[in-house]
Motif scaffolding. Structure first.
Motif, PDB file in Angstrom:
ATOM      1  N   MET A 118     -20.848  17.789  -4.888  1.00 42.60           N
ATOM      2  CA  MET A 118     -21.527  16.766  -4.094  1.00 42.60           C
ATOM      3  C   MET A 118     -20.950  16.715  -2.682  1.00 42.60           C
ATOM      4  O   MET A 118     -21.685  16.623  -1.699  1.00 42.60           O
ATOM      5  CB  MET A 118     -21.375  15.401  -4.783  1.00 42.60           C
ATOM      6  N   SER A 119     -19.592  16.778  -2.599  1.00 32.85           N
ATOM      7  CA  SER A 119     -18.968  16.697  -1.282  1.00 32.85           C
ATOM      8  C   SER A 119     -19.319  17.930  -0.435  1.00 32.85           C
ATOM      9  O   SER A 119     -19.462  17.823   0.790  1.00 32.85           O
ATOM     10  CB  SER A 119     -17.463  16.547  -1.405  1.00 32.85           C
ATOM     11  N   LEU A 120     -19.489  19.095  -1.098  1.00 32.09           N
ATOM     12  CA  LEU A 120     -19.855  20.306  -0.357  1.00 32.09           C
ATOM     13  C   LEU A 120     -21.253  20.158   0.247  1.00 32.09           C
ATOM     14  O   LEU A 120     -21.486  20.539   1.397  1.00 32.09           O
ATOM     15  CB  LEU A 120     -19.827  21.532  -1.283  1.00 32.09           C
ATOM     16  N   SER A 126     -23.215  25.676   1.550  1.00 33.86           N
ATOM     17  CA  SER A 126     -24.377  25.456   0.680  1.00 33.86           C
ATOM     18  C   SER A 126     -24.462  26.539  -0.403  1.00 33.86           C
ATOM     19  O   SER A 126     -24.871  26.244  -1.530  1.00 33.86           O
ATOM     20  CB  SER A 126     -25.674  25.358   1.479  1.00 33.86           C
ATOM     21  N   ILE A 127     -24.049  27.767  -0.069  1.00 30.92           N
ATOM     22  CA  ILE A 127     -23.996  28.823  -1.102  1.00 30.92           C
ATOM     23  C   ILE A 127     -22.973  28.434  -2.176  1.00 30.92           C
ATOM     24  O   ILE A 127     -23.233  28.546  -3.375  1.00 30.92           O
ATOM     25  CB  ILE A 127     -23.613  30.194  -0.484  1.00 30.92           C
ATOM     26  N   LEU A 128     -21.816  27.948  -1.699  1.00 32.12           N
ATOM     27  CA  LEU A 128     -20.756  27.537  -2.627  1.00 32.12           C
ATOM     28  C   LEU A 128     -21.219  26.361  -3.492  1.00 32.12           C
ATOM     29  O   LEU A 128     -20.985  26.353  -4.723  1.00 32.12           O
ATOM     30  CB  LEU A 128     -19.505  27.159  -1.819  1.00 32.12           C
ATOM     31  N   ALA A 129     -21.899  25.403  -2.865  1.00 34.93           N
ATOM     32  CA  ALA A 129     -22.398  24.241  -3.605  1.00 34.93           C
ATOM     33  C   ALA A 129     -23.397  24.668  -4.677  1.00 34.93           C
ATOM     34  O   ALA A 129     -23.342  24.201  -5.823  1.00 34.93           O
ATOM     35  CB  ALA A 129     -23.058  23.255  -2.643  1.00 34.93           C
ATOM     36  N   LEU A 130     -24.292  25.590  -4.310  1.00 41.37           N
ATOM     37  CA  LEU A 130     -25.295  26.074  -5.269  1.00 41.37           C
ATOM     38  C   LEU A 130     -24.612  26.819  -6.422  1.00 41.37           C
ATOM     39  O   LEU A 130     -24.948  26.604  -7.600  1.00 41.37           O
ATOM     40  CB  LEU A 130     -26.304  26.994  -4.552  1.00 41.37           C
ATOM     41  N   SER A 131     -23.635  27.653  -6.065  1.00 35.91           N
ATOM     42  CA  SER A 131     -22.919  28.427  -7.094  1.00 35.91           C
ATOM     43  C   SER A 131     -22.224  27.489  -8.078  1.00 35.91           C
ATOM     44  O   SER A 131     -22.324  27.667  -9.304  1.00 35.91           O
ATOM     45  CB  SER A 131     -21.873  29.345  -6.457  1.00 35.91           C
ATOM     46  N   LEU A 132     -21.516  26.487  -7.537  1.00 37.78           N
ATOM     47  CA  LEU A 132     -20.789  25.557  -8.411  1.00 37.78           C
ATOM     48  C   LEU A 132     -21.758  24.723  -9.255  1.00 37.78           C
ATOM     49  O   LEU A 132     -21.487  24.443 -10.425  1.00 37.78           O
ATOM     50  CB  LEU A 132     -19.874  24.648  -7.583  1.00 37.78           C
ATOM     51  N   SER A 133     -22.896  24.344  -8.637  1.00 41.27           N
ATOM     52  CA  SER A 133     -23.900  23.576  -9.399  1.00 41.27           C
ATOM     53  C   SER A 133     -24.417  24.398 -10.570  1.00 41.27           C
ATOM     54  O   SER A 133     -24.608  23.874 -11.671  1.00 41.27           O
ATOM     55  CB  SER A 133     -25.085  23.204  -8.504  1.00 41.27           C
ATOM     56  N   LEU A 134     -24.659  25.683 -10.313  1.00 38.38           N
ATOM     57  CA  LEU A 134     -25.192  26.554 -11.370  1.00 38.38           C
ATOM     58  C   LEU A 134     -24.166  26.808 -12.477  1.00 38.38           C
ATOM     59  O   LEU A 134     -24.499  26.801 -13.668  1.00 38.38           O
ATOM     60  CB  LEU A 134     -25.650  27.897 -10.776  1.00 38.38           C
ATOM     61  N   ILE A 135     -22.910  27.027 -12.063  1.00 39.52           N
ATOM     62  CA  ILE A 135     -21.893  27.425 -13.050  1.00 39.52           C
ATOM     63  C   ILE A 135     -21.260  26.223 -13.753  1.00 39.52           C
ATOM     64  O   ILE A 135     -21.167  26.198 -14.978  1.00 39.52           O
ATOM     65  CB  ILE A 135     -20.785  28.278 -12.365  1.00 39.52           C
ATOM     66  N   VAL A 136     -20.842  25.237 -12.938  1.00 40.36           N
ATOM     67  CA  VAL A 136     -20.033  24.154 -13.504  1.00 40.36           C
ATOM     68  C   VAL A 136     -20.870  22.964 -13.985  1.00 40.36           C
ATOM     69  O   VAL A 136     -20.877  22.634 -15.165  1.00 40.36           O
ATOM     70  CB  VAL A 136     -18.967  23.676 -12.477  1.00 40.36           C
ATOM     71  N   THR A 137     -21.611  22.336 -13.051  1.00 41.97           N
ATOM     72  CA  THR A 137     -22.271  21.069 -13.415  1.00 41.97           C
ATOM     73  C   THR A 137     -23.602  21.279 -14.139  1.00 41.97           C
ATOM     74  O   THR A 137     -23.955  20.506 -15.020  1.00 41.97           O
ATOM     75  CB  THR A 137     -22.523  20.193 -12.166  1.00 41.97           C
ATOM     76  N   ILE A 195     -30.753  18.235 -10.403  1.00 41.35           N
ATOM     77  CA  ILE A 195     -30.933  17.609  -9.081  1.00 41.35           C
ATOM     78  C   ILE A 195     -30.000  18.250  -8.052  1.00 41.35           C
ATOM     79  O   ILE A 195     -30.408  18.569  -6.939  1.00 41.35           O
ATOM     80  CB  ILE A 195     -30.687  16.078  -9.174  1.00 41.35           C
ATOM     81  N   MET A 196     -28.747  18.461  -8.475  1.00 43.32           N
ATOM     82  CA  MET A 196     -27.767  19.084  -7.571  1.00 43.32           C
ATOM     83  C   MET A 196     -28.209  20.496  -7.197  1.00 43.32           C
ATOM     84  O   MET A 196     -28.060  20.921  -6.047  1.00 43.32           O
ATOM     85  CB  MET A 196     -26.386  19.152  -8.239  1.00 43.32           C
ATOM     86  N   ILE A 197     -28.749  21.207  -8.184  1.00 46.98           N
ATOM     87  CA  ILE A 197     -29.202  22.582  -7.922  1.00 46.98           C
ATOM     88  C   ILE A 197     -30.354  22.569  -6.916  1.00 46.98           C
ATOM     89  O   ILE A 197     -30.348  23.324  -5.933  1.00 46.98           O
ATOM     90  CB  ILE A 197     -29.628  23.290  -9.236  1.00 46.98           C
ATOM     91  N   ILE A 198     -31.309  21.661  -7.114  1.00 49.30           N
ATOM     92  CA  ILE A 198     -32.465  21.582  -6.202  1.00 49.30           C
ATOM     93  C   ILE A 198     -32.003  21.212  -4.781  1.00 49.30           C
ATOM     94  O   ILE A 198     -32.407  21.841  -3.800  1.00 49.30           O
ATOM     95  CB  ILE A 198     -33.512  20.561  -6.732  1.00 49.30           C
ATOM     96  N   VAL A 199     -31.122  20.198  -4.700  1.00 51.03           N
ATOM     97  CA  VAL A 199     -30.622  19.782  -3.376  1.00 51.03           C
ATOM     98  C   VAL A 199     -29.868  20.941  -2.708  1.00 51.03           C
ATOM     99  O   VAL A 199     -30.056  21.219  -1.512  1.00 51.03           O
ATOM    100  CB  VAL A 199     -29.709  18.529  -3.505  1.00 51.03           C
ATOM    101  N   SER A 200     -29.058  21.668  -3.484  1.00 47.37           N
ATOM    102  CA  SER A 200     -28.304  22.802  -2.930  1.00 47.37           C
ATOM    103  C   SER A 200     -29.251  23.872  -2.394  1.00 47.37           C
ATOM    104  O   SER A 200     -29.026  24.426  -1.318  1.00 47.37           O
ATOM    105  CB  SER A 200     -27.419  23.439  -3.993  1.00 47.37           C
ATOM    106  N   VAL A 201     -30.321  24.137  -3.163  1.00 48.10           N
ATOM    107  CA  VAL A 201     -31.286  25.161  -2.726  1.00 48.10           C
ATOM    108  C   VAL A 201     -31.979  24.721  -1.437  1.00 48.10           C
ATOM    109  O   VAL A 201     -32.121  25.509  -0.494  1.00 48.10           O
ATOM    110  CB  VAL A 201     -32.335  25.445  -3.842  1.00 48.10           C
TER     111      VAL A 201
END
Lengths: 188, 67
Positions: free
Chosen positions: A1-3, A59-70, A74-80
């Motif tokens: 989220m912070s990313l 944003s790449i890092l946020a998307l990666s972490l959303s996909l792998i960890v969380t 919603i986080m994935i869509i926002v990251s994309v």
């Protein structure tokens, strides 16, 4: 989220810099003041590029972490969405450059990568500055990847959590970057 | 290398942006030359000297050990 939050702040800063340059372009300056304004525009354009690049990585890092960890949809869509915005801001850079340097013909070539088209329109002094930046970043890239591999090896050994795939990828990047540089230098 | 760019600009009433336009180079390059951080090519040096109506050696000078 912070990313994602940092990415959004950086996007806002990029847009703010863009608006600042647009507003400066509408005013008329002369003499030393004109030089000062041109210098400010150059710095603002650099800030725009910096914010866009950093935001893109975050944003790449946020998307990666959303996909792998969380795996939160919603986080994935926002990251994309954030990733797409930063991608477009990055692509808009050559058009933005024309706003900063209206007398220059910075035409984004479809046949050439952007970095090459930038070199095509840069004069000797600008090429000198670009070379200085590229040389320093190339050295830093080598140094950073070497230490990243070393840390990953240490992490793998101490935690028994194998990072072998990342280590191989980093080694390939290190190899490709250096081989490309040496081939360009050798074939000139 | 030293240059008299700043002095000659003041003499002829050019700012960096105007001189850059006349010399067909960027303002950044003019700034780098003035700060002694970049040595211009012969072509750019001659162009700048022409603008000020001065011989190249009157605009740019070198220390003895540089020659």
């Amino acid at each position: 989220m912070s990313l994602i939050a940092i990415s959004i702040i950086l996007i806002a800063m990029s847009i703010f810099r863009y608006q600042q340059i647009k507003s400066l372009n509408k005013q008329n300056f002369s003499g030393e003041e004109e030089d000062g304004v041109e210098n400010r525009k150059y710095k603002m354009f650099s800030d725009y590029a910096l914010c866009t690049h950093v935001s893109f990585v975050f944003s790449i890092l946020a998307l990666s972490l959303s996909l792998i960890v969380t795996q939160n949809v919603i986080m994935i869509i926002v990251s994309v969405i954030v990733l797409i915005i930063t991608f477009f801001l990055g692509n808009y850079m050559s058009h933005f450059a024309q706003l900063v340097y209206p007398e220059r013909t910075v035409t984004p070539s479809t046949s050439k990568p952007d970095a090459e088209s930038v070199l095509d329109v840069a004069d000797d002094g600008e090429k000198y500055v670009i070379l200085d930046g590229l040389f320093k970043s190339q050295s830093l890239l080598n140094f950073s990847l070497f230490f990243a591999i070393a840390f990953s090896v240490t992490y793998s050994i101490t935690t028994n959590d194998s990072e072998i795939f990342s280590i191989i990828l980093m080694a390939i990047v290190l190899l490709v970057v250096n081989v490309k540089y040496q081939l360009v230098v050798r074939n000139k | 290398m030293k240059s008299r760019l700043k002095e000659l600009r003041a003499r002829d009433g050019y700012n960096q942006t105007q001189l850059a336009k006349h010399a067909r180079i960027s303002r950044q390059t003019i700034s780098l030359i003035e700060r002694g951080e970049y040595m211009p090519s012969l072509l750019i040096a001659v162009r700048i000297a022409h603008i000020f109506n001065e011989p190249v050696e009157n605009v740019f000078s070198f220390e003895e050990e540089e020659l």
